[in-house]
Every structure is written in structure tokens, then in C-alpha cells.
Design a protein around this motif. Structure first.
Motif, PDB file in Angstrom:
ATOM      1  N   ALA A 148       0.840  -1.041   0.010  1.00  0.00           N
ATOM      2  CA  ALA A 148      -0.045  -0.081  -0.065  1.00  0.00           C
ATOM      3  C   ALA A 148       1.023   1.259  -0.185  1.00  0.00           C
ATOM      4  O   ALA A 148       1.925   1.435   0.484  1.00  0.00           O
ATOM      5  CB  ALA A 148      -0.797   0.075   1.199  1.00  0.00           C
ATOM      6  N   VAL A 149       0.400   2.201  -0.420  1.00  0.00           N
ATOM      7  CA  VAL A 149       0.988   3.588  -0.512  1.00  0.00           C
ATOM      8  C   VAL A 149       0.047   4.557   0.288  1.00  0.00           C
ATOM      9  O   VAL A 149      -1.224   4.608  -0.105  1.00  0.00           O
ATOM     10  CB  VAL A 149       1.314   4.162  -1.844  1.00  0.00           C
ATOM     11  N   PHE A 150       0.383   4.993   1.491  1.00  0.00           N
ATOM     12  CA  PHE A 150      -0.422   5.844   2.218  1.00  0.00           C
ATOM     13  C   PHE A 150      -0.048   7.543   1.965  1.00  0.00           C
ATOM     14  O   PHE A 150       0.985   7.953   2.069  1.00  0.00           O
ATOM     15  CB  PHE A 150      -0.043   5.668   3.698  1.00  0.00           C
ATOM     16  N   THR A 151      -1.206   8.156   1.760  1.00  0.00           N
ATOM     17  CA  THR A 151      -1.015   9.642   1.553  1.00  0.00           C
ATOM     18  C   THR A 151      -1.927  10.245   2.662  1.00  0.00           C
ATOM     19  O   THR A 151      -3.050  10.219   2.715  1.00  0.00           O
ATOM     20  CB  THR A 151      -1.365  10.067   0.034  1.00  0.00           C
ATOM     21  N   GLY A 152      -1.301  11.234   3.629  1.00  0.00           N
ATOM     22  CA  GLY A 152      -1.942  11.696   4.559  1.00  0.00           C
ATOM     23  C   GLY A 152      -1.821  13.290   4.452  1.00  0.00           C
ATOM     24  O   GLY A 152      -0.724  13.627   4.280  1.00  0.00           O
ATOM     25  N   TYR A 154      -3.975  15.783   6.673  1.00  0.00           N
ATOM     26  CA  TYR A 154      -5.335  16.077   7.514  1.00  0.00           C
ATOM     27  C   TYR A 154      -6.260  17.034   7.239  1.00  0.00           C
ATOM     28  O   TYR A 154      -5.670  17.970   6.880  1.00  0.00           O
ATOM     29  CB  TYR A 154      -5.008  16.060   9.013  1.00  0.00           C
ATOM     30  N   PRO A 155      -7.430  16.776   7.056  1.00  0.00           N
ATOM     31  CA  PRO A 155      -8.396  15.670   7.705  1.00  0.00           C
ATOM     32  C   PRO A 155      -8.598  14.521   6.651  1.00  0.00           C
ATOM     33  O   PRO A 155      -9.393  13.912   6.880  1.00  0.00           O
ATOM     34  CB  PRO A 155      -9.557  16.323   8.115  1.00  0.00           C
ATOM     35  N   LEU A 156      -7.693  14.510   5.618  1.00  0.00           N
ATOM     36  CA  LEU A 156      -8.120  13.568   4.673  1.00  0.00           C
ATOM     37  C   LEU A 156      -6.890  12.359   4.521  1.00  0.00           C
ATOM     38  O   LEU A 156      -5.701  12.921   4.512  1.00  0.00           O
ATOM     39  CB  LEU A 156      -8.179  13.993   3.232  1.00  0.00           C
ATOM     40  N   ALA A 157      -7.207  11.122   4.418  1.00  0.00           N
ATOM     41  CA  ALA A 157      -6.167  10.289   4.287  1.00  0.00           C
ATOM     42  C   ALA A 157      -6.730   9.423   2.845  1.00  0.00           C
ATOM     43  O   ALA A 157      -7.857   9.200   2.691  1.00  0.00           O
ATOM     44  CB  ALA A 157      -6.139   9.131   5.565  1.00  0.00           C
ATOM     45  N   HIS A 158      -5.430   9.036   2.247  1.00  0.00           N
ATOM     46  CA  HIS A 158      -5.801   8.211   0.949  1.00  0.00           C
ATOM     47  C   HIS A 158      -4.893   7.065   0.732  1.00  0.00           C
ATOM     48  O   HIS A 158      -3.761   7.314   1.249  1.00  0.00           O
ATOM     49  CB  HIS A 158      -5.490   8.906  -0.520  1.00  0.00           C
ATOM     50  N   ILE A 159      -5.290   5.751   0.435  1.00  0.00           N
ATOM     51  CA  ILE A 159      -4.507   4.695   0.722  1.00  0.00           C
ATOM     52  C   ILE A 159      -4.513   4.056  -0.876  1.00  0.00           C
ATOM     53  O   ILE A 159      -5.823   3.838  -1.491  1.00  0.00           O
ATOM     54  CB  ILE A 159      -4.900   3.683   1.442  1.00  0.00           C
ATOM     55  N   ASP A 160      -3.609   3.773  -1.609  1.00  0.00           N
ATOM     56  CA  ASP A 160      -3.531   3.113  -3.008  1.00  0.00           C
ATOM     57  C   ASP A 160      -2.855   1.716  -2.557  1.00  0.00           C
ATOM     58  O   ASP A 160      -1.854   1.373  -2.304  1.00  0.00           O
ATOM     59  CB  ASP A 160      -2.623   3.519  -3.779  1.00  0.00           C
ATOM     60  N   PHE A 161      -4.034   0.709  -2.750  1.00  0.00           N
ATOM     61  CA  PHE A 161      -3.368  -0.575  -2.619  1.00  0.00           C
ATOM     62  C   PHE A 161      -2.816  -1.318  -3.681  1.00  0.00           C
ATOM     63  O   PHE A 161      -3.225  -0.877  -4.945  1.00  0.00           O
ATOM     64  CB  PHE A 161      -4.851  -1.549  -2.092  1.00  0.00           C
ATOM     65  N   GLU A 162      -2.071  -2.178  -3.453  1.00  0.00           N
ATOM     66  CA  GLU A 162      -1.222  -2.970  -4.543  1.00  0.00           C
ATOM     67  C   GLU A 162      -1.167  -4.262  -4.450  1.00  0.00           C
ATOM     68  O   GLU A 162      -1.162  -4.931  -3.399  1.00  0.00           O
ATOM     69  CB  GLU A 162       0.337  -2.601  -4.387  1.00  0.00           C
ATOM     70  N   ASP A 163      -1.759  -4.958  -5.451  1.00  0.00           N
ATOM     71  CA  ASP A 163      -1.443  -6.423  -5.507  1.00  0.00           C
ATOM     72  C   ASP A 163      -1.566  -6.831  -6.883  1.00  0.00           C
ATOM     73  O   ASP A 163      -2.630  -6.724  -7.781  1.00  0.00           O
ATOM     74  CB  ASP A 163      -2.902  -6.944  -4.772  1.00  0.00           C
ATOM     75  N   SER A 164      -0.597  -7.754  -7.369  1.00  0.00           N
ATOM     76  CA  SER A 164      -0.648  -8.084  -8.631  1.00  0.00           C
ATOM     77  C   SER A 164      -1.544  -9.188  -9.187  1.00  0.00           C
ATOM     78  O   SER A 164      -1.983  -9.347 -10.423  1.00  0.00           O
ATOM     79  CB  SER A 164       0.941  -8.569  -9.017  1.00  0.00           C
ATOM     80  N   MET A 165      -1.987  -9.784  -8.343  1.00  0.00           N
ATOM     81  CA  MET A 165      -2.954 -11.056  -8.582  1.00  0.00           C
ATOM     82  C   MET A 165      -4.388 -10.250  -8.709  1.00  0.00           C
ATOM     83  O   MET A 165      -5.263 -11.104  -8.872  1.00  0.00           O
ATOM     84  CB  MET A 165      -2.865 -12.143  -7.378  1.00  0.00           C
ATOM     85  N   LEU A 166      -4.721  -9.234  -8.128  1.00  0.00           N
ATOM     86  CA  LEU A 166      -6.074  -8.721  -7.995  1.00  0.00           C
ATOM     87  C   LEU A 166      -6.281  -7.900  -9.158  1.00  0.00           C
ATOM     88  O   LEU A 166      -5.693  -7.146  -9.506  1.00  0.00           O
ATOM     89  CB  LEU A 166      -6.084  -7.926  -6.888  1.00  0.00           C
ATOM     90  N   PRO A 167      -7.531  -8.312 -10.095  1.00  0.00           N
ATOM     91  CA  PRO A 167      -7.647  -7.871 -11.524  1.00  0.00           C
ATOM     92  C   PRO A 167      -8.633  -6.691 -11.286  1.00  0.00           C
ATOM     93  O   PRO A 167      -9.562  -6.377 -11.953  1.00  0.00           O
ATOM     94  CB  PRO A 167      -8.642  -9.019 -12.043  1.00  0.00           C
ATOM     95  N   ALA A 168      -8.276  -5.771 -10.322  1.00  0.00           N
ATOM     96  CA  ALA A 168      -8.785  -4.576  -9.994  1.00  0.00           C
ATOM     97  C   ALA A 168      -7.914  -3.530  -9.468  1.00  0.00           C
ATOM     98  O   ALA A 168      -7.002  -3.948  -8.624  1.00  0.00           O
ATOM     99  CB  ALA A 168     -10.190  -4.773  -9.371  1.00  0.00           C
ATOM    100  N   LYS A 169      -8.235  -2.261  -9.479  1.00  0.00           N
ATOM    101  CA  LYS A 169      -7.142  -1.246  -8.659  1.00  0.00           C
ATOM    102  C   LYS A 169      -8.158  -0.834  -7.427  1.00  0.00           C
ATOM    103  O   LYS A 169      -9.423  -0.519  -7.796  1.00  0.00           O
ATOM    104  CB  LYS A 169      -6.920  -0.092  -9.578  1.00  0.00           C
ATOM    105  N   VAL A 170      -7.529  -0.826  -6.384  1.00  0.00           N
ATOM    106  CA  VAL A 170      -8.542  -0.486  -5.051  1.00  0.00           C
ATOM    107  C   VAL A 170      -7.829   0.776  -4.354  1.00  0.00           C
ATOM    108  O   VAL A 170      -6.530   0.775  -4.168  1.00  0.00           O
ATOM    109  CB  VAL A 170      -8.631  -1.621  -4.177  1.00  0.00           C
ATOM    110  N   GLU A 171      -8.674   1.794  -4.114  1.00  0.00           N
ATOM    111  CA  GLU A 171      -8.088   2.989  -3.389  1.00  0.00           C
ATOM    112  C   GLU A 171      -9.073   3.179  -2.168  1.00  0.00           C
ATOM    113  O   GLU A 171     -10.339   2.739  -2.257  1.00  0.00           O
ATOM    114  CB  GLU A 171      -8.214   4.325  -4.269  1.00  0.00           C
ATOM    115  N   LEU A 172      -8.797   3.899  -1.165  1.00  0.00           N
ATOM    116  CA  LEU A 172      -9.547   4.177   0.003  1.00  0.00           C
ATOM    117  C   LEU A 172      -9.153   5.683   0.373  1.00  0.00           C
ATOM    118  O   LEU A 172      -8.262   6.153   0.456  1.00  0.00           O
ATOM    119  CB  LEU A 172      -8.949   3.133   1.169  1.00  0.00           C
ATOM    120  N   ASP A 173     -10.341   6.286   0.410  1.00  0.00           N
ATOM    121  CA  ASP A 173     -10.361   7.847   1.076  1.00  0.00           C
ATOM    122  C   ASP A 173     -11.048   7.548   2.199  1.00  0.00           C
ATOM    123  O   ASP A 173     -12.209   7.245   2.501  1.00  0.00           O
ATOM    124  CB  ASP A 173     -11.192   8.697   0.262  1.00  0.00           C
TER     125      ASP A 173
END
Length: 308
Positions: A148-152, A154-173
Motif C-alpha cells: 500500500a501507499v499511504f498519503t496523509g 489531515y483531515p483526509l487520508a488516501h491509500i492506494d493498495f497494490e496487488d499483482s494478482m487482483l484484477p482491479a485497482k483499489v483505493e481508499l479515501d
């Protein structure tokens, strides 16, 4: 000297609103600043070794605990891996605590391929310290995302998740309502997790996200290994309406005057597409295999099916 009639909670809410206004000023892009006002004038001199926004990855994710929750309403920490940690919403400091089996999961199935299921967190990081090692109540044996790559900011946090086996890109705000000069709105005891899943390929994919959490409304949180005498009286009611569906968790066994009396809600937005399935509790099992019964169902079908 003039004495102001303001209680402790109101003081913190208004003070945080002022700080929030200052923080927002730091993030104003150059195009939006008044003419002639430089970045240095706005946020002071910045060492060249620090760049904004701050990003963290790898071993840097270990100690991150980004606070989510209303001003003066306690907080739940968002860890750098995407996990929830440091649940301090019980009227006392509680660093390091989290309810058992509190974790999100994701299931993705591309057309013509086998589904892929992961705990929706980056992998656990060493050192694996403590008398119980990794423990059992954080499901250490289930597959997690590669990184994961965490971008902080405040008051917002963002995470870009990484996984070569997952057939989709996932982010979290992740964030909580935080509005300068609006202390009531900024004091709502709410944490918002917005997962965004995108398909980078040409084949369609189906996606499900599940969240597990133990009902946290107990009479008290005892020392490790000691049972809570009122834990068994907790109740989980399913609520569906006004575009929101989820579990309303309470404990009818607590007296009205008990400082732990309250409720906790885990809910999601409902839309025109997709569907919501839920369990009111784990299936009964032996030797801590209840999470595996959940995982067997979710990892194969992408939903929870009928409640056990």
C-alpha cells in the motif's frame, strides 16, 4: 477579564475548527492564493528533504494511526496498511485496542477467471511482538494485499493498495466531517471509508467488499483473557432505509446510567445496482475456526448468503 460560558467539548470543537481553517490554508494551490502571496508566506519555509503531499510505503506504514472521528468525540485510527486500530471511543485512552475480527475483505472475479479474495489491508509487518505473537483475532492466516501507499493530509487520508494478482485497482479515501467554523457538524462521531474499485482491463469484473467487526458495546473492556460478564447481552439489528443499510449494534443489558451505554453502527450506502448481504454474528465453530467459515463462503461466492 471576561469569563466565557463554554464547556470542555465546545472548547475543543471550536479550537479544532480554527486549526482546521489554518490547515486548509496550507493546502491552497498557487492559483487560488491572493495575488502576490507566495507559498513561503502561506505555509512557511519547508525543508527540501520533505515533500508534500507526504507519502509512506513499506516499513514506513507500521506506526501510522490517522485519527478518524468527530472533534471531541474520540477517534478510531486508520493504520498505514488500511486497518482500523487504536479504538478510543470508550471514554478513556485506549491506544492499541481494537475489537476482535475487525477487518475489511474484497472479492474480485474477472470474466472467465477464478475469483480472487483478500483481506482489504496490506500485509502484516514485523516485528510480530507480544505474548500471543500474531494472535488469532486479527486473522493473520488469511491472504492480504501485497502492499500500500499511504498519503496523509489531515483531515483526509488516501491509500492506494497494490496487488499483482487482483484484477482491479483499489483505493481508499478516509475522513470525518471536518468543517471550519461549523463545530456541530465537525463534532459528529462518524468515520467514513470510501473504497473506490476500478477495472484496468477489458473484461468485465464483479466486485464485493465485506466488513467484519465485533459489537464493541460492552460494559467495559477487561484485561486480556478476562471475559466481559455483559458481553453476551449484545444485540445486532439490521436496518435498511433512506439509502443506507447496515447493522445497529447495542447492548440492552447495560443500565441507562452505565458510561458504556450507547450504540455503534456499521453501514454502507445502497444504490440502484448491487445488493447487500449480512450476518448478525459468526457461525458457531470450534478452535477459532468461525472466521474460516466466513472466509469459505465469501471467497467462493462474493456474498454472505443466508445468516448462519
Amino acid at each position: 477579564m471576561r469569563t466565557l460560558g463554554i464547556n470542555r467539548r465546545e472548547f475543543f470543537k471550536q479550537a479544532a475548527g480554527t486549526i482546521g481553517a489554518a490547515q486548509l490554508a496550507l493546502s491552497i494551490p498557487a492559483a487560488a492564493r491572493p495575488e502576490g502571496e507566495s507559498l513561503k508566506q502561506t505555509q512557511g519555509s519547508i525543508p527540501k528533504s520533505i515533500e508534500y503531499p507526504r507519502q509512506f510505503r513499506g516499513s514506513q506504514l507500521k506506526m501510522i494511526s490517522f485519527p478518524l472521528g468527530g472533534v471531541a468525540a474520540g477517534s478510531i485510527g486508520l493504520g498505514g496498511r488500511g486497518q482500523l486500530r487504536d479504538w478510543e471511543i470508550f471514554n478513556r485512552p485506549n491506544q492499541g485496542f481494537r475489537p476482535k475480527y475487525a477487518f475489511p475483505s474484497i472479492w474480485v472475479k474477472a470474466a472467465g477467471a477464478q475469483p480472487v479474495a483478500r483481506v482489504l489491508e496490506a500485509r502484516l509487518l514485523p516485528p510480530f511482538a507480544g505474548q500471543f505473537g500474531l494472535g488469532s483475532d486479527n486473522v493473520p492466516g488469511l491472504s492480504r494485499l501485497e502492499g500500500a501507499v499511504f498519503t496523509g493530509s489531515y483531515p483526509l487520508a488516501h491509500i492506494d493498495f497494490e496487488d499483482s494478482m487482483l484484477p482491479a485497482k483499489v483505493e481508499l479515501d478516509a475522513f470525518s466531517p471536518f468543517i471550519p467554523h461549523e463545530p456541530d457538524d465537525s463534532g459528529l462521531p462518524v468515520a467514513i471509508l470510501r473504497y473506490r474499485v476500478t477495472n484496468p482491463g477489458v473484461l468485465p469484473v464483479h466486485v464485493s467488499i465485506a466488513f467484519s467487526i465485533e459489537n464493541p458495546v460492552m460494559s467495559q473492556y477487561p484485561a486480556a483473557g478476562e471475559p466481559d460478564p455483559k458481553a453476551g447481552q449484545r444485540a445486532n439489528a439490521f436496518v435498511d432505509g433512506d439509502g443506507i443499510a447496515g447493522l445497529l449494534m447495542s447492548n440492552p443489558g447495560l443500565a441507562t446510567a452505565d458510561p458504556m451505554k450507547g450504540s455503534f453502527t456499521l453501514a454502507c450506502l445502497t444504490g440502484a445496482t448491487g445488493k447487500v448481504s449480512r450476518w448478525g454474528g459468526w457461525p458457531q465453530g470450534r478452535w477459532w475456526n468461525s472466521p474460516l467459515l466466513f472466509w469459505d463462503r465469501f471467497s467462493k461466492a462474493g456474498d454472505l448468503g443466508d445468516p448462519p
